[in-house]
Design a protein around this motif. Structure first.
Motif, PDB file in Angstrom:
ATOM      1  N   ARG A  16      13.369   4.107  10.971  1.00 20.65           N
ATOM      2  CA  ARG A  16      12.074   3.451  10.843  1.00 20.65           C
ATOM      3  C   ARG A  16      11.444   3.778   9.492  1.00 20.65           C
ATOM      4  N   ALA A  17      11.027   2.741   8.777  1.00 21.84           N
ATOM      5  CA  ALA A  17      10.335   2.956   7.509  1.00 21.84           C
ATOM      6  C   ALA A  17       8.938   3.516   7.769  1.00 21.84           C
ATOM      7  N   PHE A  18       8.463   4.330   6.844  1.00 20.25           N
ATOM      8  CA  PHE A  18       7.110   4.868   6.951  1.00 20.25           C
ATOM      9  C   PHE A  18       6.620   5.201   5.551  1.00 20.25           C
ATOM     10  N   ALA A  19       5.350   5.476   5.430  1.00 18.31           N
ATOM     11  CA  ALA A  19       4.757   5.871   4.154  1.00 18.31           C
ATOM     12  C   ALA A  19       4.114   7.233   4.325  1.00 18.31           C
ATOM     13  N   VAL A  20       4.265   8.081   3.300  1.00 15.29           N
ATOM     14  CA  VAL A  20       3.696   9.428   3.324  1.00 15.29           C
ATOM     15  C   VAL A  20       2.672   9.553   2.204  1.00 15.29           C
ATOM     16  N   ASP A  41       3.777   4.888  10.132  1.00  8.88           N
ATOM     17  CA  ASP A  41       5.014   4.120  10.262  1.00  8.88           C
ATOM     18  C   ASP A  41       4.712   2.625  10.299  1.00  8.88           C
ATOM     19  N   GLY A  42       5.782   1.811  10.380  1.00  8.24           N
ATOM     20  CA  GLY A  42       5.614   0.368  10.331  1.00  8.24           C
ATOM     21  C   GLY A  42       4.804  -0.195  11.476  1.00  8.24           C
ATOM     22  N   GLY A  43       4.733   0.539  12.583  1.00  2.66           N
ATOM     23  CA  GLY A  43       3.961   0.082  13.727  1.00  2.66           C
ATOM     24  C   GLY A  43       2.514   0.501  13.695  1.00  2.66           C
ATOM     25  N   LEU A  67       3.773   0.396   2.458  1.00  2.00           N
ATOM     26  CA  LEU A  67       4.821  -0.151   3.321  1.00  2.00           C
ATOM     27  C   LEU A  67       5.040  -1.636   3.032  1.00  2.00           C
ATOM     28  N   SER A  68       3.963  -2.332   2.712  1.00  2.00           N
ATOM     29  CA  SER A  68       4.051  -3.768   2.449  1.00  2.00           C
ATOM     30  C   SER A  68       4.684  -4.067   1.097  1.00  2.00           C
ATOM     31  N   THR A  69       4.286  -3.300   0.072  1.00  2.00           N
ATOM     32  CA  THR A  69       4.744  -3.592  -1.294  1.00  2.00           C
ATOM     33  C   THR A  69       6.005  -2.836  -1.687  1.00  2.00           C
ATOM     34  N   GLY A  70       6.264  -1.714  -1.015  1.00  2.18           N
ATOM     35  CA  GLY A  70       7.395  -0.870  -1.394  1.00  2.18           C
ATOM     36  C   GLY A  70       7.156  -0.062  -2.649  1.00  2.18           C
TER      37      GLY A  70
END
Length: 387
Positions: A16-20, A41-43, A67-70
């Motif tokens: 699962r992708a997530f952002a920190v 996380d993405g959810g 998460l949206s832009t990477g």
């Protein structure tokens, strides 16, 4: 991010992708230290904290944007900002936060680093957070004898320098920012070099140790306080009838051995360092003197001993007789603890814990209401400006 490592590992193993969002620099009365992290996380599930509640909403939105832009990004929140009240950081502090998207398998250094953090392996997680020499978010996982990840084939010299710098920080258990020129030379963040990279090295090391010598009632309270402060607590006493797991249920270890012999064995095994705190509560010269003779010659973080002032002066005379210098004796914190008027074991433990914190953080031990100085002494230096 050590406090949220378990959840990050769950997300990472599930793909699962997530952002920190990680605090990389603080100044003034900022509520959290560098390394504090919030992850989303993405959810939309969030774990952790970067400010104790002050700017969590704004940082949550930045994580969703990442998460949206990477794209990774660096942000500053502070009382001087025009939107300080809007985001809620009204304490007068300044925090710099690096937001990084994490896609399992996309960044080998980050993948390996997160695995090391979760497993408890000492590692410095090194991320490029500013500059033009390398891509933002480029990550290295640096251990004592290896490193994982890459800054790219064109940045070999920079990578070697970053690894050496981060390894020194890992050895000292420190986290913080450092800036290098593209050829690996250290430089000021706003120096003359036009191509630089600023890295945040986040050292993840085992918890510092507190060794409580003397299995008395005060020791049980001090052991509980040490655990609350995040220490790995060991209680040691030569008397097996007192040094029992039943009497010290909160300690990670209860050891039956002569104190000085145990200390020597731990030192030889490399299990002591500059963060180690020793609380000598035996109150018995036949234990105290051999132990303190050795402890005061070791590069430990804190050495304190219980006793009356008369006991303290007699102890100093005995230590002089066995050859300790005045410089070595000056390292002894005795009688141990701050003057709180403590009577009970629990009150005494608070006094001892308070002195250890003040010694480690550089506190004045004065009531905050009695002066107008800084609240956080170990983060007084103002960080550089970020455009």
């Amino acid at each position: 991010m050590q406090d949220i490592a378990d959840q990050l590992n769950v997300w990472h193993r599930a793909g699962r992708a997530f952002a920190v969002a990680t605090v990389v620099s603080v100044s003034g009365s900022a509520p959290r230290d560098p390394g504090a992290a919030l992850a989303v996380d993405g959810g939309g599930e969030a774990v952790g904290s970067v400010s104790g509640g002050c700017v969590e909403g704004a940082v949550y939105e930045l994580c969703q944007e990442a998460l949206s832009t990477g794209a990774a990004s660096l942000h500053r929140f502070g009382f001087s900002d025009e939107d300080a009240f809007a985001v809620g950081l009204t304490c007068g502090g300044i925090i710099d936060i690096f937001v990084q998207p994490v896609v399992p398998g996309a960044e080998p250094g980050l993948d390996t680093g997160l695995a090391y953090v979760h497993s408890g392996t000492p590692v410095a997680l090194v991320r490029a957070v500013d500059g033009t020499a390398v891509r933002l978010g480029a990550t290295l996982a640096v251990t004592a004898d290896a490193h994982h990840g890459s800054l790219g084939p064109a940045a070999a010299a920079l990578e070697r320098a970053a690894v050496l710098h981060a390894r020194a920080m890992l050895d000292a258990g420190r986290s913080g920012l450092f800036t290098l020129a593209s050829d690996g030379r250290p430089c000021a963040p706003d120096g003359d070099a036009t191509v630089t990279a600023t890295f945040f090295a986040e050292s993840h090391v085992p918890a510092p140790r507190m060794i409580v010598f003397g299995a008395i009632d005060f020791a049980a309270a001090v052991a509980r306080a040490g655990g609350f402060l995040g220490y790995h607590v060991t209680v040691c006493d030569a008397r097996p009838v007192f040094a029992t797991r039943r009497r010290f249920p909160t300690a990670e270890e209860v050891v039956v051995d002569w104190p000085h012999r145990y200390l020597e064995a731990e030192a030889e095994a490399g299990r002591l360092d500059g963060r180690t705190a020793l609380c000598v509560l035996t109150h018995d010269a036949k234990f105290d003197i051999p132990l303190l003779e050795r402890a005061l010659r070791m590069p430990l973080g804190f050495v304190g001993a219980m006793g009356s002032r008369r006991t303290h002066h007699e102890r100093l005379d005995r230590l002089r007789e066995v050859g300790l210098s005045e410089l070595e004796l000056s390292r002894l914190r005795s009688p141990i603890g701050l003057d709180l008027g403590a009577r009970t074991p629990e009150e005494t433990a608070v006094a001892v814990a308070a002195e250890i914190v003040a010694h480690r953080r550089g506190g004045t031990c004065l009531p905050l209401s009695s002066h107008g100085g800084p609240i956080h002494h170990d983060h007084e230096a103002r960080p550089r400006r970020i455009a």
